[in-house]
Scaffold this active site. Structure first.
Site, PDB file in Angstrom:
ATOM      1  N   LYS A 125     -15.863  -6.815   4.507  1.00 46.04           N
ATOM      2  CA  LYS A 125     -15.095  -7.732   5.342  1.00 46.04           C
ATOM      3  C   LYS A 125     -15.942  -7.969   6.578  1.00 46.04           C
ATOM      4  O   LYS A 125     -16.478  -7.008   7.155  1.00 46.04           O
ATOM      5  CB  LYS A 125     -13.750  -7.108   5.733  1.00 46.04           C
ATOM      6  CG  LYS A 125     -12.890  -6.693   4.556  1.00 46.04           C
ATOM      7  CD  LYS A 125     -12.184  -7.879   3.918  1.00 46.04           C
ATOM      8  CE  LYS A 125     -11.864  -7.653   2.452  1.00 46.04           C
ATOM      9  NZ  LYS A 125     -10.853  -6.657   2.206  1.00 46.04           N
ATOM     10  N   ARG A 136      -1.572  -6.324  -8.298  1.00 45.52           N
ATOM     11  CA  ARG A 136      -0.474  -7.237  -7.972  1.00 45.52           C
ATOM     12  C   ARG A 136      -0.274  -8.288  -9.055  1.00 45.52           C
ATOM     13  O   ARG A 136       0.831  -8.632  -9.412  1.00 45.52           O
ATOM     14  CB  ARG A 136      -0.765  -7.945  -6.645  1.00 45.52           C
ATOM     15  CG  ARG A 136      -0.615  -7.051  -5.443  1.00 45.52           C
ATOM     16  CD  ARG A 136      -1.191  -7.684  -4.216  1.00 45.52           C
ATOM     17  NE  ARG A 136      -2.622  -7.899  -4.370  1.00 45.52           N
ATOM     18  CZ  ARG A 136      -3.454  -8.151  -3.378  1.00 45.52           C
ATOM     19  NH1 ARG A 136      -2.992  -8.263  -2.155  1.00 45.52           N
ATOM     20  NH2 ARG A 136      -4.740  -8.312  -3.595  1.00 45.52           N
ATOM     21  N   HIS A 141       0.838  -1.205   0.000  1.00 46.02           N
ATOM     22  CA  HIS A 141       0.000   0.000   0.000  1.00 46.02           C
ATOM     23  C   HIS A 141       0.876   1.260   0.000  1.00 46.02           C
ATOM     24  O   HIS A 141       0.626   2.207  -0.752  1.00 46.02           O
ATOM     25  CB  HIS A 141      -0.880   0.051   1.262  1.00 46.02           C
ATOM     26  CG  HIS A 141      -1.926  -1.021   1.343  1.00 46.02           C
ATOM     27  ND1 HIS A 141      -2.073  -1.831   2.442  1.00 46.02           N
ATOM     28  CD2 HIS A 141      -2.877  -1.422   0.461  1.00 46.02           C
ATOM     29  CE1 HIS A 141      -3.079  -2.673   2.241  1.00 46.02           C
ATOM     30  NE2 HIS A 141      -3.581  -2.452   1.039  1.00 46.02           N
ATOM     31  N   SER A 187      -3.001  -7.894   2.910  1.00 46.91           N
ATOM     32  CA  SER A 187      -3.288  -7.685   4.332  1.00 46.91           C
ATOM     33  C   SER A 187      -3.737  -8.984   4.978  1.00 46.91           C
ATOM     34  O   SER A 187      -3.395  -9.271   6.128  1.00 46.91           O
ATOM     35  CB  SER A 187      -4.388  -6.631   4.491  1.00 46.91           C
ATOM     36  OG  SER A 187      -3.943  -5.395   4.008  1.00 46.91           O
TER      37      SER A 187
HETATM   38  O1  PNS Z   1      -8.813  -3.097   0.170  1.00 45.61           O
HETATM   39  P1  PNS Z   1     -10.085  -3.593  -0.451  1.00 45.61           P
HETATM   40  O2  PNS Z   1     -10.914  -4.341   0.574  1.00 45.61           O
HETATM   41  O3  PNS Z   1      -9.863  -4.375  -1.705  1.00 45.61           O
HETATM   42  O4  PNS Z   1     -10.929  -2.283  -0.865  1.00 45.61           O
HETATM   43  C1  PNS Z   1     -12.209  -2.400  -1.433  1.00 45.61           C
HETATM   44  C2  PNS Z   1     -12.901  -1.019  -1.469  1.00 45.61           C
HETATM   45  C3  PNS Z   1     -12.936  -0.418  -0.087  1.00 45.61           C
HETATM   46  C4  PNS Z   1     -12.120  -0.092  -2.383  1.00 45.61           C
HETATM   47  C5  PNS Z   1     -14.345  -1.227  -2.027  1.00 45.61           C
HETATM   48  O5  PNS Z   1     -14.988  -2.225  -1.277  1.00 45.61           O
HETATM   49  C6  PNS Z   1     -15.175   0.051  -1.977  1.00 45.61           C
HETATM   50  O6  PNS Z   1     -14.985   0.922  -2.788  1.00 45.61           O
HETATM   51  N1  PNS Z   1     -16.098   0.146  -0.975  1.00 45.61           N
HETATM   52  C7  PNS Z   1     -16.944   1.297  -0.794  1.00 45.61           C
HETATM   53  C8  PNS Z   1     -18.402   0.993  -1.179  1.00 45.61           C
HETATM   54  C9  PNS Z   1     -18.591   1.125  -2.684  1.00 45.61           C
HETATM   55  O7  PNS Z   1     -18.421   2.183  -3.264  1.00 45.61           O
HETATM   56  N2  PNS Z   1     -18.933  -0.005  -3.330  1.00 45.61           N
HETATM   57  C10 PNS Z   1     -19.123  -0.023  -4.760  1.00 45.61           C
HETATM   58  C11 PNS Z   1     -17.797  -0.257  -5.495  1.00 45.61           C
HETATM   59  S1  PNS Z   1     -17.211  -1.922  -5.187  1.00 45.61           S
END
Ligand code: PNS
Length: 164
Positions: free
Chosen positions: A47, A97, A23, A134
């Site tokens: 999560k 990645r 990150h 993570s």
């Molecule tokens: O580190 P991660 O868990 O891969 O991040 C995922 C994240 C937080 C970027 C994604 O879940 C997100 O954008 N969540 C906010 C809710 C949202 O906008 N959802 C629609 C797009 S998936």
């Protein structure tokens, strides 16, 4: 033609449970390309139960980015694109990645573009971090393994406290 100064803000969203060197690499590289970087900590990421609270994740990110100018760390609820609009974000930046990341990231990028017109830019992860996640860090740390080459010292400390 506009003569105003146009500042481009990049948003790096994620769960950061916990933040890793992967990150941090993406944040550092985005800082060199954009005028400002907002690290967006998703409070409601998909999560089940995060290891670290939203507050702890924000604190860790503040600690590990303290030497970087022009980086803001904030948590958000709700849609990423709404958070992005509140911050005047011009681009979402995500690290890739491996090919296995691509399907999901492409889907999110296309969804976010459909919702808001915000572009997502993908940055290839540095090869030395390409296996890092993570969830792997949490697993290794939970068994007392050494994660000091995978996460900053401030995060190692928190993991030791959590699993002691
Ligand atoms: O580190 P991660 O868990 O891969 O991040 C995922 C994240 C937080 C970027 C994604 O879940 C997100 O954008 N969540 C906010 C809710 C949202 O906008 N959802 C629609 C797009 S998936």
């Amino acid at each position: 033609m506009s003569t105003g100064v146009h500042l481009l803000t990049a948003l790096i969203p994620g769960s950061f449970d916990p933040p890793t060197f992967g990150h941090l690499d993406i944040v550092g590289r985005a800082v060199r390309r954009f005028d400002q970087v907002v690290v967006g900590v998703a409070g409601n990421a998909r999560k089940d139960s995060p290891l670290f609270s939203r507050q702890e994740r924000v604190e860790m990110l503040l600690e590990v980015t303290s030497d970087l100018d022009r980086v803001v760390v904030e948590s958000f609820d709700g849609l990423l694109v709404d958070f992005a609009a509140r911050h005047g974000v011009g681009a979402i930046v995500k690290g890739l990645r491996a090919v296995s990341d691509f399907d999901y990231e492409l889907q999110m990028a296309q969804l976010n573009f459909r919702l808001s017109g915000i572009e997502t830019f993908f940055v290839p992860t540095a090869p030395e971090h390409s296996f890092l996640s993570s969830s792997l860090v949490r697993e290794v740390a939970s068994y007392g393994g050494d994660v000091s080459s995978m996460v900053p010292a401030a995060v190692v400390r928190r993991l030791k406290e959590r699993f002691s």
